[in-house]
Design a protein around this motif. Structure first.
Motif, PDB file in Angstrom:
ATOM      1  N   ARG A  63      15.227  12.526  13.939  1.00 25.98           N
ATOM      2  CA  ARG A  63      13.342  12.276  14.053  1.00 25.98           C
ATOM      3  C   ARG A  63      12.775  13.456  12.708  1.00 25.98           C
ATOM      4  NH1 ARG A  63      11.922  14.502  20.010  1.00 25.98           N
ATOM      5  NH2 ARG A  63      12.895  12.875  20.993  1.00 25.98           N
ATOM      6  N   GLY A  64      12.134  12.674  11.792  1.00 21.72           N
ATOM      7  CA  GLY A  64      10.990  12.990  10.918  1.00 21.72           C
ATOM      8  C   GLY A  64      11.957  13.071   9.908  1.00 21.72           C
ATOM      9  N   LEU A  65      13.563  12.398   9.669  1.00 21.19           N
ATOM     10  CA  LEU A  65      14.245  12.616   8.278  1.00 21.19           C
ATOM     11  C   LEU A  65      13.448  12.454   7.016  1.00 21.19           C
ATOM     12  CD1 LEU A  65      17.421  12.051   9.553  1.00 21.19           C
ATOM     13  CD2 LEU A  65      16.969  14.308   9.050  1.00 21.19           C
ATOM     14  N   SER A  66      14.050  12.044   6.073  1.00 27.47           N
ATOM     15  CA  SER A  66      12.940  11.712   4.710  1.00 27.47           C
ATOM     16  C   SER A  66      14.242  10.439   4.548  1.00 27.47           C
ATOM     17  CB  SER A  66      12.842  12.356   3.835  1.00 27.47           C
ATOM     18  OG  SER A  66      14.507  13.071   3.433  1.00 27.47           O
ATOM     19  N   ARG A 179      23.849  18.602   2.538  1.00 26.68           N
ATOM     20  CA  ARG A 179      23.537  20.165   2.857  1.00 26.68           C
ATOM     21  C   ARG A 179      22.705  21.036   3.644  1.00 26.68           C
ATOM     22  NH1 ARG A 179      26.799  22.880  -0.903  1.00 26.68           N
ATOM     23  NH2 ARG A 179      25.221  24.678  -0.810  1.00 26.68           N
ATOM     24  N   ARG A 180      21.518  20.001   3.612  1.00 23.70           N
ATOM     25  CA  ARG A 180      20.076  20.483   4.248  1.00 23.70           C
ATOM     26  C   ARG A 180      20.117  19.748   5.763  1.00 23.70           C
ATOM     27  NH1 ARG A 180      17.243  19.207   0.877  1.00 23.70           N
ATOM     28  NH2 ARG A 180      17.099  21.026   0.193  1.00 23.70           N
ATOM     29  N   HIS A 181      20.804  18.720   5.471  1.00 19.93           N
ATOM     30  CA  HIS A 181      20.614  18.041   7.161  1.00 19.93           C
ATOM     31  C   HIS A 181      21.722  17.442   7.500  1.00 19.93           C
ATOM     32  CE1 HIS A 181      16.182  17.854   6.818  1.00 19.93           C
ATOM     33  NE2 HIS A 181      16.291  17.722   5.435  1.00 19.93           N
ATOM     34  N   ALA A 182      22.973  18.915   7.474  1.00 20.10           N
ATOM     35  CA  ALA A 182      24.326  17.900   7.623  1.00 20.10           C
ATOM     36  C   ALA A 182      24.208  16.754   8.958  1.00 20.10           C
ATOM     37  CB  ALA A 182      25.186  19.285   7.957  1.00 20.10           C
ATOM     38  N   TYR A 183      23.806  17.459  10.178  1.00 18.57           N
ATOM     39  CA  TYR A 183      24.426  16.746  12.191  1.00 18.57           C
ATOM     40  C   TYR A 183      23.670  15.791  11.252  1.00 18.57           C
ATOM     41  CZ  TYR A 183      25.269  17.576  16.646  1.00 18.57           C
ATOM     42  OH  TYR A 183      25.460  16.794  17.878  1.00 18.57           O
ATOM     43  N   ALA A 184      22.561  15.854  10.808  1.00 20.01           N
ATOM     44  CA  ALA A 184      21.877  14.074  11.280  1.00 20.01           C
ATOM     45  C   ALA A 184      22.138  13.359   9.488  1.00 20.01           C
ATOM     46  CB  ALA A 184      19.968  14.212  10.164  1.00 20.01           C
TER      47      ALA A 184
END
Length: 310
Positions: A63-66, A179-184
């Motif tokens: 959710r809310g990813l760029s 790096r910032r959103h590794a899981y997503a």
């Protein structure tokens, strides 16, 4: 918004060591399953299950990813997915040892590709580690003997997959979004691989594992090697730069040999201890403080001292 973590090299090394063991255990299992299942079907099911498992664990992770985060995840999925498909198809016409060595050559391709495309410089110490890892792979694979004919087209195709794996390592290690959103990003790339291979598999219908044993193999490949392996790699590369990552992941032939000794009763040879020693030395060069802590600038160009003002 996720925050970039401060580099923790030992944590990154532990995570990447797990990835190397998980992927090393997957290699002989993959070789076994593709005899009974079409490659595209096996890959689609393997990566599809992995993506579903990670989404089930964190339903709100996407959710809310760029848009840029989605693009990075899809690019990573395409790089690895094409490489994995080409490698798996080529396994039909290559001995396992030759395939393993050719894929493992990405430990050398990674710094070369980083230098050519990104201008990334690698210290002499890490080049020595790369060389030691390459010799160790030779000991674990080619020096054991080649059990069959080598198909030149399959060999070239596997080399292409090694280049794609090197590019994947560089993108993952140099992308702020990854790096910032590794899981997503892990979920997105697994989903992208599943979709890509599913497009190839669906027209002829999906072939499911026929026995409980094959389902168990697929479960290991999906959950341990893919879901947990890719997640550990994404988190690991937050803390370890691309070239040392390639060195650590090059230990996969060691884990393949350990698995063969533990499960199939193969005897330990002098080559095992020689290759293991070389890998241990390569790892030591990577984890030494000056070899790793100062290497966080790799992939971003050399750090130049500031000139005093005035």
């Amino acid at each position: 918004m996720a925050v970039l973590a401060a580099p923790r090299p030992l944590l990154g090394i532990a995570l990447l060591a797990f990835v190397s063991a998980a992927w090393g255990s997957a290699f002989p299992l993959m070789k076994d399953l593709i005899v009974r299942m079409p490659v595209a079907d096996l890959l689609a099911e393997r990566y599809g299950i992995a993506a579903v498992v990670l989404v089930a664990l964190r339903p709100g992770s996407l959710r809310g990813l760029s848009e840029s985060t989605w693009l990075v995840g899809i690019l990573l999925g395409l790089l690895f997915g094409v490489g994995q498909t080409v490698q798996a198809v080529s396994l039909h016409d290559l001995p396992s040892s030759v395939s393993g060595f050719t894929v493992g050559s990405y430990v050398v391709i990674t710094p070369v590709l980083g230098l050519v495309l990104l201008g990334a410089r690698t210290s002499a110490r890490i080049w020595v580690a790369v060389a030691l890892a390459t010799v160790a792979m030779t000991v674990f694979t080619l020096l054991k003997g080649v059990e069959g004919d080598v198909s030149p087209p399959a060999l070239v195709a596997t080399l292409v997959s090694a280049v794609l794996y090197a590019a994947h390592t560089l993108v993952l290690g140099n992308s702020a979004e990854a790096r910032r959103h590794a899981y997503a990003v892990t979920v997105i790339q697994l989903g992208a691989i599943a979709v890509m291979t599913g497009v190839l598999a669906v027209p002829d219908g999906l072939t499911l594992p026929a026995t409980p044993g094959d389902w168990a193999l697929l479960g290991h490949l999906s959950i341990v090697a893919c879901a947990l392996g890719f997640l550990a790699r994404s988190w690991g590369q937050v803390h370890v730069p691309p070239v040392p990552t390639a060195v650590i992941l090059s230990t996969q032939p060691l884990w393949v040999t350990v698995l063969a000794v533990a499960l199939y009763g193969e005897s330990l040879t002098p080559g095992f201890f020689l290759g293991g020693g070389l890998i241990a030395l390569a790892m030591l060069l990577v984890v030494l403080p000056r070899g790793l802590l100062s290497s966080v600038r790799w992939g971003r160009g050399p750090v130049r001292p500031r000139r005093p003002s005035g």
